[in-house]
Every structure is written in structure tokens, then in C-alpha cells.
Design a protein around this motif. Structure first.
Motif, PDB file in Angstrom:
ATOM      1  N   LEU A  54      15.768 -50.963  -8.167  1.00  0.00           N
ATOM      2  CA  LEU A  54      15.370 -50.214  -6.988  1.00  0.00           C
ATOM      3  C   LEU A  54      14.189 -50.901  -6.331  1.00  0.00           C
ATOM      4  N   ASN A  74      18.385 -49.556  -0.903  1.00  0.00           N
ATOM      5  CA  ASN A  74      17.303 -49.985  -1.794  1.00  0.00           C
ATOM      6  C   ASN A  74      17.813 -50.434  -3.157  1.00  0.00           C
ATOM      7  N   LEU A  75      19.133 -50.620  -3.276  1.00  0.00           N
ATOM      8  CA  LEU A  75      19.737 -51.065  -4.536  1.00  0.00           C
ATOM      9  C   LEU A  75      19.965 -52.577  -4.501  1.00  0.00           C
ATOM     10  N   ASP A  84      12.293 -49.102 -10.234  1.00  0.00           N
ATOM     11  CA  ASP A  84      13.013 -48.668 -11.425  1.00  0.00           C
ATOM     12  C   ASP A  84      14.140 -49.659 -11.675  1.00  0.00           C
ATOM     13  N   TRP A 113      18.138 -49.725 -13.301  1.00  0.00           N
ATOM     14  CA  TRP A 113      19.294 -49.004 -13.827  1.00  0.00           C
ATOM     15  C   TRP A 113      20.091 -49.945 -14.729  1.00  0.00           C
ATOM     16  N   ASN A 117      20.189 -40.758  -4.872  1.00  0.00           N
ATOM     17  CA  ASN A 117      19.424 -41.787  -4.173  1.00  0.00           C
ATOM     18  C   ASN A 117      20.177 -42.078  -2.873  1.00  0.00           C
ATOM     19  N   ILE A 170      21.621 -43.695   0.227  1.00  0.00           N
ATOM     20  CA  ILE A 170      21.684 -44.975   0.943  1.00  0.00           C
ATOM     21  C   ILE A 170      22.843 -45.009   1.942  1.00  0.00           C
ATOM     22  N   CYS A 215      20.571 -41.180 -12.033  1.00  0.00           N
ATOM     23  CA  CYS A 215      20.496 -41.347 -10.581  1.00  0.00           C
ATOM     24  C   CYS A 215      21.825 -41.891 -10.070  1.00  0.00           C
ATOM     25  N   SER A 238      24.199 -43.003  -6.286  1.00  0.00           N
ATOM     26  CA  SER A 238      24.310 -43.253  -4.849  1.00  0.00           C
ATOM     27  C   SER A 238      25.781 -43.401  -4.503  1.00  0.00           C
ATOM     28  N   ARG A 245      17.806 -45.734 -17.648  1.00  0.00           N
ATOM     29  CA  ARG A 245      16.886 -46.335 -16.695  1.00  0.00           C
ATOM     30  C   ARG A 245      15.576 -46.713 -17.373  1.00  0.00           C
ATOM     31  N   PRO A 262      12.979 -39.802 -12.147  1.00  0.00           N
ATOM     32  CA  PRO A 262      14.052 -40.395 -11.345  1.00  0.00           C
ATOM     33  C   PRO A 262      13.502 -41.212 -10.192  1.00  0.00           C
ATOM     34  N   LEU A 263      14.189 -42.340  -9.924  1.00  0.00           N
ATOM     35  CA  LEU A 263      13.794 -43.308  -8.904  1.00  0.00           C
ATOM     36  C   LEU A 263      12.443 -43.948  -9.221  1.00  0.00           C
TER      37      LEU A 263
END
Length: 298
Positions: free
Chosen positions: A6, A28-29, A44, A46, A74, A76, A110, A112, A125, A130-131
Motif C-alpha cells: 500500500l 494505492n496498490l 502496509d 499484504w 480499500n 480504488i 483488507c 479492493s 498483513r 487495517p491499511l
């Protein structure tokens, strides 16, 4: 399988430069085959990421419920659709915390949407919140500035808090945000800076101010100390010399140092910090153009 990092909106370039091996970026991934346990610039990480096709909102929610109890979206892509999926999941526990965090943060996954019918998610994570975001109930009365939030986050990330009567050295302490944090936890704090502490911090019990440069202090002047802290504004190379001087002395059990970045990020010096045994370097949510160095003696 890809690992997902992230990115912070202000530090995406630094994260891409850090990883180099990038397979995709969406929102943001950042997808990469590089699987790191910590990162200089990711909020973070994943691990064991799953990417699954689904046909309906209820099917996506069923997939997530089968994997874990709690999930945070999350946003996106296809945010409205993702919000409808989140609405079918178990309500999250309160994510805003008093400091220090005493309640156990449950395992929160989390997810998306990569498109209308593609789910990406992970419950494994790097950081517990989270995040990667620690949300604190702020103290808007006592601290002289907002720097205290960096130390709150650093200690919460470590999941190790000072104990009563621990001896702390706070280098570059003025105006006293970090001194305030450690004093509030019951520590005896020796604060060093050429500039004075805020008067409200200086008069707190167990706070001892020394009007002296952090760089003129020698470890041999002390017996064992429990925590060495530094938010000194200096070039990373000079911070490295200061850190290694203290580590080589074996006088500090735990070290938290802010590394102030100058212009283009010098990954070579960050790698030198990260190569120190029993340490890691991370960009905290409350960091600005800087990262934080952590060291725990074995």
C-alpha cells in the motif's frame, strides 16, 4: 504470487524505487513479486494475496466471510459496488484508540475491487490496524506539537511500551513532544537539546532537561538505558553515525530514531540502517519527509 504494497499518496515514487520489480499499480496498490516483511515506504504489506472473480455482490461477500471475520474496504475502483459488498460483512470493531493501545486489535483483512467483478484481498498483513493506519484519540491539550503522534505510532507498531521508571534519553527533544509521551508512561526522561523545552513539559515530574547538543553526548556517560529516542534534524549520514555509536556501546536496549530525508531519497543509506542487526526502517503514517529506524537489543 504477488505481494501487494500500500502506497502513501506522497511517497508512491519512493515505494516504486524501493521495490523496482513491479508487476502492476492500481490505485494505492502496488503489485510486486518482491515479498518483504517490512518496507521503507509502504503503509502496509499484504501477503498471500488472493485475486478472485465473482458474479454478484452477495457472492463476493460470501467469499470474504469464508476467509475471515472482519474486513475493511480499500476503495480504488468501483467504489459504490465495493461499498455494497462491505455492507454485507460483519460490522468492524472501533478503529480509533486511546494511547497506549490496551485492547487486542483483531485480525482484520483488507479488500479492493480491481474491476466490477474482480476481488483482491488479504488477511495476512504486516501491520495490525487495517491499511496500516493507527487512528488515535488525540491529546490536544498537553503536547507542544504534533510530533508526539509519531512516537505513539512507533510504539504501537512495535507493540512494546515503556514501563514505569524506565530510563529514557530523548535527543533533540525540544519542544518536548516525545518527552511528553515517555513521561506520561511513567518514565524518567533526560531530554537533550540546544533549544529549551516547552515550559509545560519541562516542569513535569521525572523530566530532566539538559541544554546540550545530541552529538556532544557520549554513551560512556551512562549506565544501561532503556530507551534512546531521537527526532533530531540532521542529514541521514550523521544520524547513522549517531545510531551506530550508541549501538556499539551496548548502552541502549531500544532505539527509535527519525531519519530526516533530504531531496532525492538515498536508498544506500537506508539500506545501511536496515542492515543493522535487530532493526528495521519504516515510513510511518505520521512521518513527513522522513522514515523511522527501530532497534531492539537481542
Amino acid at each position: 504470487m504477488n505481494t501487494v504494497y500500500l502506497s502513501h499518496p506522497d511517497f508512491e515514487k519512493e515505494l516504486l524505487d524501493e521495490l523496482q520489480d513491479i508487476s502492476a499499480v492500481q490505485g494505492n496498490l502496488v503489485f510486486s513479486s518482491v515479498d518483504k516483511t517490512t518496507s521503507f515506504f509502504a503503509l502496509d504489506i499484504w501477503h498471500d494475496v488472493q485475486i478472485v472473480k465473482f458474479n454478484s455482490i452477495s457472492e463476493a461477500a460470501k467469499i470474504l466471510r469464508a476467509e475471515n471475520k472482519f474486513w475493511l474496504m480499500n476503495p480504488i475502483e468501483n467504489v459504490r459496488r465495493a461499498t455494497l459488498i462491505a455492507a454485507e460483512l460483519r460490522k468492524l470493531p472501533v478503529l480509533q484508540h486511546e494511547f497506549p493501545i490496551v485492547d487486542t486489535i483483531p485480525l482484520i483483512g483488507c479488500f479492493s475491487l480491481l474491476d466490477a467483478n474482480t476481488l483482491v484481498f488479504s488477511k495476512h498483513r504486516w501491520k495490525k490496524p487495517p491499511l496500516g493506519l493507527f487512528h488515535f484519540i488525540e491529546d490536544k491539550k498537553t503536547p507542544p506539537n504534533r510530533a508526539y503522534l509519531k512516537l505513539w505510532e512507533a510504539l504501537s507498531l512495535l507493540e512494546k511500551y515503556p514501563e514505569k521508571n524506565h530510563v529514557v534519553i530523548d535527543l533533540g527533544a525540544s519542544p518536548g513532544g516525545w518527552t511528553y509521551v515517555m513521561q506520561s508512561l511513567g518514565c524518567v526522561v533526560h531530554a537533550y537539546d540546544k533549544a529549551p523545552l516547552d515550559s509545560n513539559i519541562a516542569k513535569l515530574p521525572n523530566v530532566h532537561f539538559h541544554q546540550q547538543s545530541a552529538f556532544s553526548l557520549e554513551p560512556d556517560e551512562f549506565e544501561q538505558i532503556d530507551w534512546l529516542l531521537s527526532d533530531v534534524a540532521c542529514y541521514p549520514e550523521r544520524a547513522y553515525e549517531l545510531v551506530t555509536k550508541w549501538i556499539d556501546s551496548n548502552k541502549a536496549k531500544r532505539i527509535i530514531f527519525t531519519i530526516k530525508l533530504q531531496g532525492e531519497t538515498d536508498f544506500e543509506i537506508l539500506e545501511k540502517f536496515a542492515a543493522i542487526p535487530n532493526s528495521f526502517v519504516a515510513h510511518l503514517f505520521y512521518n513527513k519527509h522522513e522514515v523511522t529506524f527501530f532497534y531492539m537489543s537481542p
